[in-house]
Write a protein that holds these residues in place. Structure first.
Motif, PDB file in Angstrom:
ATOM      1  N   VAL A   1      18.133   7.750  48.171  1.00 53.71           N
ATOM      2  CA  VAL A   1      18.053   6.558  46.966  1.00 53.71           C
ATOM      3  C   VAL A   1      17.028   5.268  47.275  1.00 53.71           C
ATOM      4  O   VAL A   1      16.731   5.087  48.406  1.00 53.71           O
ATOM      5  CB  VAL A   1      19.611   5.984  47.124  1.00 53.71           C
ATOM      6  N   ASN A   2      16.637   4.999  45.986  1.00 52.70           N
ATOM      7  CA  ASN A   2      15.361   3.853  46.463  1.00 52.70           C
ATOM      8  C   ASN A   2      15.971   2.685  46.491  1.00 52.70           C
ATOM      9  O   ASN A   2      17.255   2.185  46.590  1.00 52.70           O
ATOM     10  CB  ASN A   2      14.948   3.593  44.831  1.00 52.70           C
ATOM     11  N   THR A   3      15.222   1.659  47.155  1.00 52.88           N
ATOM     12  CA  THR A   3      15.653   0.402  47.755  1.00 52.88           C
ATOM     13  C   THR A   3      16.300  -0.330  46.815  1.00 52.88           C
ATOM     14  O   THR A   3      17.256  -1.151  47.014  1.00 52.88           O
ATOM     15  CB  THR A   3      14.379  -0.407  48.170  1.00 52.88           C
ATOM     16  N   GLY A   4      16.032  -0.564  45.436  1.00 53.47           N
ATOM     17  CA  GLY A   4      16.457  -1.488  44.668  1.00 53.47           C
ATOM     18  C   GLY A   4      17.584  -0.853  43.885  1.00 53.47           C
ATOM     19  O   GLY A   4      18.335  -1.523  42.986  1.00 53.47           O
ATOM     20  N   ALA A   5      18.296   0.187  44.311  1.00 53.93           N
ATOM     21  CA  ALA A   5      19.326   0.691  43.714  1.00 53.93           C
ATOM     22  C   ALA A   5      20.762  -0.099  43.917  1.00 53.93           C
ATOM     23  O   ALA A   5      20.694  -0.809  44.801  1.00 53.93           O
ATOM     24  CB  ALA A   5      19.613   2.232  44.477  1.00 53.93           C
ATOM     25  N   ARG A   6      21.383  -0.320  42.686  1.00 55.49           N
ATOM     26  CA  ARG A   6      22.539  -1.185  42.741  1.00 55.49           C
ATOM     27  C   ARG A   6      23.722  -0.306  42.527  1.00 55.49           C
ATOM     28  O   ARG A   6      24.886  -0.726  43.085  1.00 55.49           O
ATOM     29  CB  ARG A   6      22.444  -2.284  41.777  1.00 55.49           C
ATOM     30  N   GLU A   7      23.776   0.417  41.560  1.00 52.35           N
ATOM     31  CA  GLU A   7      25.043   1.370  41.153  1.00 52.35           C
ATOM     32  C   GLU A   7      24.939   2.649  41.278  1.00 52.35           C
ATOM     33  O   GLU A   7      23.450   3.018  40.770  1.00 52.35           O
ATOM     34  CB  GLU A   7      25.623   0.670  39.989  1.00 52.35           C
ATOM     35  N   ILE A   8      25.895   3.501  41.061  1.00 50.23           N
ATOM     36  CA  ILE A   8      25.729   4.749  41.039  1.00 50.23           C
ATOM     37  C   ILE A   8      26.665   5.399  39.603  1.00 50.23           C
ATOM     38  O   ILE A   8      27.764   4.931  39.552  1.00 50.23           O
ATOM     39  CB  ILE A   8      26.504   5.734  42.136  1.00 50.23           C
ATOM     40  N   VAL A   9      26.010   5.917  38.723  1.00 52.67           N
ATOM     41  CA  VAL A   9      26.774   6.098  37.326  1.00 52.67           C
ATOM     42  C   VAL A   9      27.154   7.704  37.627  1.00 52.67           C
ATOM     43  O   VAL A   9      26.447   8.611  37.592  1.00 52.67           O
ATOM     44  CB  VAL A   9      26.012   6.134  36.032  1.00 52.67           C
ATOM     45  N   PHE A  10      28.400   8.092  37.187  1.00 52.08           N
ATOM     46  CA  PHE A  10      28.998   9.493  37.207  1.00 52.08           C
ATOM     47  C   PHE A  10      29.373   9.647  35.772  1.00 52.08           C
ATOM     48  O   PHE A  10      30.146   9.117  35.128  1.00 52.08           O
ATOM     49  CB  PHE A  10      30.300   9.387  37.936  1.00 52.08           C
ATOM     50  N   LEU A  11      28.771  10.739  35.250  1.00 51.24           N
ATOM     51  CA  LEU A  11      29.077  11.300  33.726  1.00 51.24           C
ATOM     52  C   LEU A  11      30.040  12.396  33.701  1.00 51.24           C
ATOM     53  O   LEU A  11      29.548  13.383  34.423  1.00 51.24           O
ATOM     54  CB  LEU A  11      27.747  11.464  33.244  1.00 51.24           C
TER      55      LEU A  11
ATOM     56  N   SER B   1      30.790   3.745  36.808  1.00 49.84           N
ATOM     57  CA  SER B   1      29.937   3.417  37.701  1.00 49.84           C
ATOM     58  C   SER B   1      30.723   2.857  38.767  1.00 49.84           C
ATOM     59  O   SER B   1      31.791   2.377  38.804  1.00 49.84           O
ATOM     60  CB  SER B   1      28.647   2.775  37.439  1.00 49.84           C
ATOM     61  N   LEU B   2      29.958   3.091  40.101  1.00 53.24           N
ATOM     62  CA  LEU B   2      30.510   2.479  41.392  1.00 53.24           C
ATOM     63  C   LEU B   2      29.324   1.686  41.949  1.00 53.24           C
ATOM     64  O   LEU B   2      28.114   1.912  42.007  1.00 53.24           O
ATOM     65  CB  LEU B   2      31.125   3.722  42.432  1.00 53.24           C
TER      66      LEU B   2
ATOM     67  N   LYS C   1      29.123  16.071  35.843  1.00 51.92           N
ATOM     68  CA  LYS C   1      28.007  16.792  35.642  1.00 51.92           C
ATOM     69  C   LYS C   1      26.823  16.141  36.308  1.00 51.92           C
ATOM     70  O   LYS C   1      25.880  16.740  36.619  1.00 51.92           O
ATOM     71  CB  LYS C   1      27.755  16.699  34.120  1.00 51.92           C
ATOM     72  N   THR C   2      26.797  14.999  35.990  1.00 49.46           N
ATOM     73  CA  THR C   2      25.529  14.262  36.397  1.00 49.46           C
ATOM     74  C   THR C   2      25.747  12.869  37.177  1.00 49.46           C
ATOM     75  O   THR C   2      26.791  12.180  36.732  1.00 49.46           O
ATOM     76  CB  THR C   2      24.825  13.939  35.182  1.00 49.46           C
ATOM     77  N   ILE C   3      25.238  12.738  38.153  1.00 52.99           N
ATOM     78  CA  ILE C   3      25.147  11.563  39.105  1.00 52.99           C
ATOM     79  C   ILE C   3      23.921  10.695  38.905  1.00 52.99           C
ATOM     80  O   ILE C   3      22.641  11.435  39.286  1.00 52.99           O
ATOM     81  CB  ILE C   3      25.538  11.767  40.442  1.00 52.99           C
ATOM     82  N   HIS C   4      23.893   9.528  38.460  1.00 58.47           N
ATOM     83  CA  HIS C   4      22.617   8.879  38.007  1.00 58.47           C
ATOM     84  C   HIS C   4      22.396   7.140  38.647  1.00 58.47           C
ATOM     85  O   HIS C   4      23.664   6.749  38.365  1.00 58.47           O
ATOM     86  CB  HIS C   4      22.559   8.547  36.349  1.00 58.47           C
ATOM     87  N   VAL C   5      21.501   7.228  39.545  1.00 63.91           N
ATOM     88  CA  VAL C   5      21.442   5.990  40.188  1.00 63.91           C
ATOM     89  C   VAL C   5      20.555   5.126  39.390  1.00 63.91           C
ATOM     90  O   VAL C   5      19.492   5.395  38.732  1.00 63.91           O
ATOM     91  CB  VAL C   5      20.592   6.264  41.795  1.00 63.91           C
ATOM     92  N   ILE C   6      21.154   3.790  39.287  1.00 64.35           N
ATOM     93  CA  ILE C   6      20.344   2.764  38.582  1.00 64.35           C
ATOM     94  C   ILE C   6      20.237   1.548  39.420  1.00 64.35           C
ATOM     95  O   ILE C   6      20.874   1.238  40.353  1.00 64.35           O
ATOM     96  CB  ILE C   6      21.338   2.431  37.322  1.00 64.35           C
ATOM     97  N   ASN C   7      19.260   0.556  38.858  1.00 64.63           N
ATOM     98  CA  ASN C   7      18.967  -0.509  39.564  1.00 64.63           C
ATOM     99  C   ASN C   7      19.516  -1.845  38.843  1.00 64.63           C
ATOM    100  O   ASN C   7      19.154  -3.053  39.156  1.00 64.63           O
ATOM    101  CB  ASN C   7      17.321  -0.789  39.374  1.00 64.63           C
ATOM    102  N   HIS C   8      20.657  -1.515  38.145  1.00 59.53           N
ATOM    103  CA  HIS C   8      21.266  -2.727  37.211  1.00 59.53           C
ATOM    104  C   HIS C   8      22.649  -2.503  37.188  1.00 59.53           C
ATOM    105  O   HIS C   8      23.107  -1.501  37.994  1.00 59.53           O
ATOM    106  CB  HIS C   8      20.579  -2.799  36.084  1.00 59.53           C
TER     107      HIS C   8
END
Length: 355
Positions: A131-141, A158-159, A205-212
């Motif tokens: 995971v990148n340094t700026g990551a804030r939340e993990i989205v689960f689809l 998200s978590l 299906k998808t785990i998406h790491v976001i910075n916001h």
């Protein structure tokens, strides 16, 4: 358990709350075991069940990571795994008891089940992708989708990164020693112990790491506590299970013979463990400590009981309240909110004693 009780258990079945999509609650009064059978595990759906293609199943991790990866089903199931015994409770559990009434499926006590969940720690999967340094939340689809507010959407939640990295959060593929059933999330389901069930995304299906901050409708519209009837101020997100309890026996409005009866039930909480359960048989005037039966373990309910001699020709209001290690206890009145989440006021039943 005597022969008669076993018969009751085998006759128990789910109780329908809505049919399209399917929402059915667990017959909680008949559950004596630590683990809820798969056939009696409550079902909570926002949309119709996904249609499964006849092809291999994959889990994709993308977004703010150094190594986006796609995992085949057989890769996930061969990774280091752990098994967690945890209850799942819909945040709308006991919605039917709110006063004034609120709209939504009118769950009573049975949007609650407990299971064995086997899977790979989410933190392990995220370590593989870095995971990148700026990551804030993990989205689960999830693979379930349908129309909400005029838009076709998938169920997504998200978590916060800190919660996602909790060692107990897993991507499960087994439920009670068998592959997940299609009605409970096959092939993969997120399990977030200690949080209400909406966080445990099914058909993952998808785990998406976001910075916001994620702002999907099941994050910022649904699963939010709105304390006011017609305005959104003071709102805050639904997360951790609140301390709660139910009375399993006797049943509400049951007519009992005079004499000694066992009052039994379950208590649970989100963080910490249940430390004590108190019972009143005189509508809250006096309280006595109940016995706790199984060792209190995090993320699991505890069975409690107390014996009481009921006198003839008498009506009794029986109340129960639970306390946990974080200092929470059940309030005398539920925290009313517009969408009807987190009902946990002191539980009560009324019984009548024959002459």
């Amino acid at each position: 358990m005597n022969h008669h009780d076993r018969g009751l258990k085998t006759k128990a079945h789910l109780i329908a709350k809505s049919l399209l999509p399917e929402n059915q609650e667990t017959p909680i009064h008949f559950l004596e075991e630590k683990i809820t059978p798969r056939s009696l595990t409550f079902r909570r759906n926002h949309f119709p069940y996904p249609k499964f293609p006849i092809q291999p199943f994959f889990l994709t991790i993308t977004g703010s990571v150094k190594n986006p990866l796609i995992f085949h089903y057989s890769q996930i199931t061969s990774m280091p795994s752990q098994t967690i015994t945890a209850l799942l409770e819909c945040s709308g559990n006991k919605r039917a008891h709110f006063e004034p009434k609120v709209f939504g499926d009118q769950w009573k006590e049975g949007a609650l089940s407990q299971g064995n969940w086997k899977g790979v720690p989410l933190s392990y999967l995220l370590s593989l992708t870095e995971v990148n340094t700026g990551a804030r939340e993990i989205v689960f689809l999830g693979d379930d989708s349908g129309v909400k507010d005029g838009q076709h959407v998938h169920f997504q939640r998200s978590l916060p990164l800190e919660k996602a990295l909790d060692q107990h959060v897993i991507v499960a593929w087994e439920h009670n020693q068998k592959p997940l059933s299609p009605k409970h999330g096959f092939p993969f389901r997120l399990i977030v112990p200690g949080w209400y069930g909406m966080a445990s995304v099914k058909w993952l299906k998808t785990i998406h790491v976001i910075n916001h901050s994620f702002s999907g409708p099941f994050q910022t519209d649904d699963y939010v506590y709105y304390p006011h009837k017609s305005e959104d101020k003071d709102s805050f997100p639904v997360t951790t299970n609140r301390v709660n309890s139910i009375i399993q026996h006797p049943l509400d409005r049951q007519i009992l013979k005079p004499g000694k009866h066992e009052i039994t039930g379950l208590a649970w909480t989100g963080e910490g463990v249940i430390t004590s359960v108190e019972i009143s048989v005189d509508n809250g005037v006096t309280w006595k400590a109940a016995s706790l039966h199984n060792p209190t373990q995090k993320y699991q309910w505890v069975k409690w009981s107390i014996s009481h001699v009921f006198e003839k020709n008498h009506e009794s209001t029986v109340k129960v309240r639970a306390f946990d290690s974080t200092g929470q206890s059940q309030p005398d009145q539920a925290f009313w909110n517009r969408k009807g989440y987190g009902h946990n006021q002191v539980s009560q039943i009324k019984v009548q004693i024959e002459n």
